[in-house]
Design an enzyme around this catalytic site. Sequence first.
Site, mmCIF file in Angstrom:
data_model
loop_
_atom_site.group_PDB
_atom_site.id
_atom_site.type_symbol
_atom_site.label_atom_id
_atom_site.label_comp_id
_atom_site.label_asym_id
_atom_site.label_seq_id
_atom_site.Cartn_x
_atom_site.Cartn_y
_atom_site.Cartn_z
ATOM 1 N N CYS A 109 -86.016 22.453 25.811
ATOM 2 C CA CYS A 109 -86.875 22.642 24.638
ATOM 3 C C CYS A 109 -87.133 21.273 24.041
ATOM 4 C CB CYS A 109 -86.219 23.554 23.605
ATOM 5 S SG CYS A 109 -87.195 23.717 22.082
ATOM 6 N N MET A 322 -95.149 23.665 22.391
ATOM 7 C CA MET A 322 -93.807 23.331 22.818
ATOM 8 C C MET A 322 -93.732 21.836 23.110
ATOM 9 S SD MET A 322 -95.260 26.229 24.177
ATOM 10 C CE MET A 322 -95.282 26.384 25.957
#
Length: 398
Positions: A109, A322
């Site tokens: 992430c 993201m």
Amino acid sequence: MTQPPRRHAPQLKIPATYMRGGTSKGVFFRLDDLPEAARVPGRARDALLLRVIGSPDPYGKHTDGMGGATSSTSKVVIIGRSAVPGHDVDYLYGQVPIDGDFIDWSGNCGNLSSAVGPFAIANGLIDPERVPRDGICTVRIWQANIGKTIVAHVPVSDGEVQETGDFELDGVTFPAAEIALEFLDPADEGEDGGTMFPTGHVVDELDVAGVGRFRATLINAGVPMVFLEAAALGYDGTELQPAINEDAAALARLEAIRAEAAVRMGLIADVAEAARRPLTPKIAFVAPAKDYVSSSGKPVRAADIDLLARAISMGKLHHAMMGTASVAIATAAAVPGTVVHAAAGGDNRDAVRFGHPSGTMRVGAEVKQVDGQWVATKAVMSRSARMLMEGRVRVPAD
């Protein structure tokens, strides 16, 4: 007559920190604070962390856990001192499906990467002599999911991580202190020594049964990524979440394309396996720059961006972008011939500013050709992070 309650073991109390990193949130743990059985990969670890988040939840709300019932807020992170030379901490990230009884450990992430350095400093994982009274503390992070190095430049004030500031990040409500991140050698070559473009082409033709045929760029940079042309899907690239997330048929088409691309990239053997790997590859569509209004109502001018990008995360259109997908966008934009490079106008560039549902983002990338193969040497972006709560999370002992 009321029966006395059956006796049960008390809940476990585990030290934990709830943190925002970029446009995501997650529950952070020190490796040594986890129960012994959860300090190693396996079902015990997954079961514990699933219960922390509140998954699987057939109601889709995470009412009985720390998750936020979105892909951006259903995340767990484990941090420990690094055993990798030249690194300070190991960072392991888990994406928790809302209704799935498993955790996807297949990727990173990028947004939560910005919270790793602050967490490490605040939790004594960095040598105090390296933490300035005032200034920047550089934290070298080993991203254990994908085996890559991230360098975080964390502001420090009066000996503590500085969290407040005037850095604004579209998709985050309040300004905070800026954290610069460097993703070194971000292309994921994999164990078999593959390349940044796993098929050997900067553009592939995907023939998806029952859906159609699409030009796509399949790239491993920051995260395995599938880029499509928005127009081929019937979009113009200015779409916000309701336009995609309220269209079940559209989401099903995008998932079918993602599954076919995953097979082509060698990530799975059969499209049926895609459901067990929802985190990667990610899929996004891009388009030339165009005026639009962001989800907050702020106008975004075509003159201020290079292209439009919309990405799907865990089966839904992401509310912003993201961090790992941002790395892939910048890297693909720097390589001539990709669908991202074309959407950005086809110019040579070492940085790109793109429009996403919440606003805009700028990411830099350095690429070069080595023996005829494209190689990414570094991607750079700025994020912010903030500790929201610290203490102990409680989990039923069973």
